[in-house]
Design a protein around this motif. Structure first.
Motif, PDB file in Angstrom:
ATOM      1  N   SER A 192      -1.614 -29.446  26.429  1.00 63.12           N
ATOM      2  CA  SER A 192      -0.920 -29.216  27.690  1.00 63.12           C
ATOM      3  C   SER A 192       0.577 -29.482  27.547  1.00 63.12           C
ATOM      4  O   SER A 192       1.404 -28.741  28.092  1.00 63.12           O
ATOM      5  N   VAL A 193       0.927 -30.547  26.817  1.00 66.89           N
ATOM      6  CA  VAL A 193       2.337 -30.891  26.617  1.00 66.89           C
ATOM      7  C   VAL A 193       3.032 -29.845  25.739  1.00 66.89           C
ATOM      8  O   VAL A 193       4.192 -29.477  25.979  1.00 66.89           O
ATOM      9  N   ILE A 194       2.333 -29.359  24.737  1.00 65.99           N
ATOM     10  CA  ILE A 194       2.929 -28.452  23.762  1.00 65.99           C
ATOM     11  C   ILE A 194       2.974 -27.009  24.254  1.00 65.99           C
ATOM     12  O   ILE A 194       3.817 -26.222  23.825  1.00 65.99           O
ATOM     13  N   ALA A 195       2.092 -26.656  25.169  1.00 64.22           N
ATOM     14  CA  ALA A 195       1.971 -25.256  25.605  1.00 64.22           C
ATOM     15  C   ALA A 195       3.307 -24.609  25.998  1.00 64.22           C
ATOM     16  O   ALA A 195       3.609 -23.482  25.561  1.00 64.22           O
ATOM     17  N   PRO A 196       4.140 -25.252  26.821  1.00 62.21           N
ATOM     18  CA  PRO A 196       5.418 -24.611  27.190  1.00 62.21           C
ATOM     19  C   PRO A 196       6.319 -24.353  25.992  1.00 62.21           C
ATOM     20  O   PRO A 196       7.048 -23.358  25.957  1.00 62.21           O
ATOM     21  N   TRP A 197       6.259 -25.243  24.998  1.00 65.15           N
ATOM     22  CA  TRP A 197       7.102 -25.079  23.821  1.00 65.15           C
ATOM     23  C   TRP A 197       6.577 -23.979  22.913  1.00 65.15           C
ATOM     24  O   TRP A 197       7.358 -23.260  22.272  1.00 65.15           O
ATOM     25  N   ARG A 198       5.255 -23.842  22.848  1.00 66.79           N
ATOM     26  CA  ARG A 198       4.676 -22.715  22.103  1.00 66.79           C
ATOM     27  C   ARG A 198       5.155 -21.396  22.709  1.00 66.79           C
ATOM     28  O   ARG A 198       5.462 -20.438  21.988  1.00 66.79           O
ATOM     29  N   ALA A 199       5.210 -21.349  24.041  1.00 68.26           N
ATOM     30  CA  ALA A 199       5.639 -20.126  24.719  1.00 68.26           C
ATOM     31  C   ALA A 199       7.110 -19.826  24.442  1.00 68.26           C
ATOM     32  O   ALA A 199       7.502 -18.661  24.279  1.00 68.26           O
ATOM     33  N   LYS A 200       7.950 -20.865  24.395  1.00 70.26           N
ATOM     34  CA  LYS A 200       9.382 -20.680  24.149  1.00 70.26           C
ATOM     35  C   LYS A 200       9.664 -20.336  22.696  1.00 70.26           C
ATOM     36  O   LYS A 200      10.660 -19.670  22.387  1.00 70.26           O
ATOM     37  N   TYR A 201       8.819 -20.815  21.784  1.00 70.33           N
ATOM     38  CA  TYR A 201       9.020 -20.600  20.352  1.00 70.33           C
ATOM     39  C   TYR A 201       7.770 -19.950  19.755  1.00 70.33           C
ATOM     40  O   TYR A 201       7.070 -20.558  18.939  1.00 70.33           O
TER      41      TYR A 201
END
Length: 299
Positions: free
Chosen positions: A210-219
């Motif tokens: 859940s924490v990493i999901a937004p960063w996966r989307a950005k990168y």
């Protein structure tokens, strides 16, 4: 004005390794390099104890350190925009002042003042606890190949740490390994509390995802591996550093005028087998555009 990569030098082999790393970083990010050397002559200004020519001799030697550093850069990257500063004050004060508006500060793990058996010099340790910009302590293997490793503490705000780690991984075209390690407190074990490891592991992985999901989307270009380990976080990061080009960890939130170096970050900069980036956790952190300004891998 483009924020520079600031590197502290003192003529030691460790400082030269840090300088080489900073040169490569400046080229990678298309940023100028700023070389800083400090000499605090105050203890030698007392006429009763020191010949008057001592300060002049110290100044000449200090200028030679900077000249040698600039020549080392010129031999490797003659086209790199480079500036130098000779500061007449203590090394920590000079580095704090010169890196205040920098993009990044780079230091060796030991300088001329350290003992060979010490894992980390006093200046590097002090700056790791006080810096307000990302600090890279160059130690161990400085090969650019390998993963980027970031330690994730689910109890703290890791936005700036994760932003920095994802940015580095994208810049280098490297895999990013997100490491979360945990241990049961001995008092709980002694009290007979035995958690279901598989259940805890599943819950932690869900929270990490859940924490990493937004960063996966950005990168989306970054290959991410999430790892949950039942061991001390310092041990986990140290082991992961064996196959890494950089370990990224966060400093504690700012207290009064500076961040504090937590036990995990402290252990990482002492024991990692590759360079370690200590990223201050703070509000008003630079956005991704600042982190990636001019930042394309030229390899």
């Amino acid at each position: 004005m483009t924020e520079s990569i600031v590197v502290g030098v003192d003529g030691s082999e460790c400082a030269n390794r840090a300088l080489d790393w900073a040169v490569a970083e400046a080229v990678r990010r298309n940023r100028p390099l700023h070389i800083v050397h400090a000499v605090d002559s105050r203890p030698y200004r007392a006429p009763l104890f020191t010949p008057p020519e001592t300060v002049e001799r110290m100044t000449r030697l200090s200028r030679r350190v900077l000249e040698d550093a600039r020549e080392r850069v010129r031999q490797r990257r003659p086209d790199l925009e480079t500036a130098t500063t000779l500061a007449a004050e203590s090394t920590p004060k000079a580095l704090m002042a010169e890196s205040e508006n920098a993009y990044e500060l780079v230091l060796g793990n030991r300088g001329h003042g350290g003992f060979a058996s010490m894992l980390l010099g006093s200046t590097s340790l002090r700056m790791a606890a006080r810096t307000t910009v990302p600090l890279v302590v160059v130690r161990g293997d400085t090969d650019d190949r390998g993963e980027v490793v970031v330690g994730l503490d689910l109890t703290k705000d890791e936005e700036t740490t994760l932003r920095y780690a994802f940015d580095v991984a994208a810049l280098r075209g490297a895999r990013l390994r997100v490491v979360h390690a945990w241990l049961m407190y001995p008092t709980y074990v002694e009290a007979g509390y035995a958690p279901e490891d598989e259940k805890v592991d599943a819950e932690l992985r869900k929270e990490i995802a859940s924490v990493i999901a937004p960063w996966r989307a950005k990168y989306p270009q970054v290959d991410v591996v999430e790892e949950v380990l039942i061991e001390h976080p310092v041990v986990a990061l140290t082991n992961a550093s064996r196959n890494a080009c950089l370990v990224v960890t966060g400093a504690h939130a700012r207290s009064w005028s500076a961040p504090r170096l937590g036990s995990i970050s402290h252990g990482a900069v002492h024991h990692a087998q590759c360079p370690v980036a200590v990223v201050p956790r703070r509000t008003g952190a630079p956005d991704r555009e600042r982190l990636t300004q001019g930042g394309r891998d030229e390899r």
